[in-house]
Design an enzyme around this catalytic site. Structure first.
Site, PDB file in Angstrom:
ATOM      1  CG  ASP A  16      -1.981  -1.055   1.185  1.00  0.00           C
ATOM      2  OD1 ASP A  16      -2.487  -1.329   0.087  1.00  0.00           O
ATOM      3  OD2 ASP A  16      -2.320  -1.604   2.241  1.00  0.00           O
ATOM      4  CG  ASP A  25      -6.541  -1.413  -1.914  1.00  0.00           C
ATOM      5  OD1 ASP A  25      -6.775  -2.618  -2.113  1.00  0.00           O
ATOM      6  OD2 ASP A  25      -5.666  -1.005  -1.130  1.00  0.00           O
TER       7      ASP A  25
END
Length: 178
Positions: A125, A147
């Site tokens: 991330d 995402d």
């Protein structure tokens, strides 16, 4: 809808999202030390930071036992992606927008699963956004291209289903009036 090139064209989005997701993660992993901010935009409004996550969205499930995490974050997503593929191919009632939205969800799912299967540290991330205390969060949980694609395309899909339902409802009302 006939099985034409146009029906399968949305899979270019699937490939594009998965490739862009993996490319951006590669850049982050190779250029930004772990848990460090690499770049900031708008002061600290948006930061590019290198972090990983072995759990689900918002780090949900990080304290679960490993076998449960494997089931929830590997097995269940694979089953869901296969279900989306089956629905994509078997349904003749999907609109073009719905096909593109499903392809975007698939691309995000593939990008995430690549990390889950091939990165021991977990899903990379790196997009960190200031959230100004909304919902008690100073910063939104760090996320990635996959995402974002899953969220945006899921919203598009939901909106398109509501639009179709509303259109069908109006058509039934007009038929009943006639």
């Amino acid at each position: 809808m006939k099985r034409t090139f146009a029906r399968y064209l949305p899979f270019t989005l699937t490939v594009l999202i998965a490739a862009l997701d993996q490319f951006t993660k590669y850049l982050v992993v190779t250029r930004i030390p772990y848990h460090r901010v690499g770049w900031s935009f708008g002061g600290d409004l948006v930061r590019i930071i290198h972090t990983t996550n072995k759990a689900g969205a918002f780090s949900l499930g990080r304290t679960l036992p490993e076998p449960v995490r494997i089931f929830l974050f590997l097995f269940v997503p694979v089953v869901l992606l296969v279900g989306i593929l089956v629905y994509f191919f078997r349904s003749d009632e999907l609109s073009s927008l719905q096909r593109w939205a499903l392809a975007g969800i698939l691309g995000g799912g593939v990008g995430t699963l690549i990390d889950r299967f091939f990165r021991d540290a977990g899903v990379v991330d790196f997009i960190d956004v200031k959230f100004f205390g909304i919902f008690g969060l100073e910063r939104w949980p760090t996320f990635n291209i996959a995402d974002a694609s899953i969220v945006v395309c899921s919203l598009l899909l939901l909106i398109s289903f509501f639009i179709e339902m509303r259109k069908d409802s109006k058509e039934r009302d007009h038929e009943q009036e006639a």
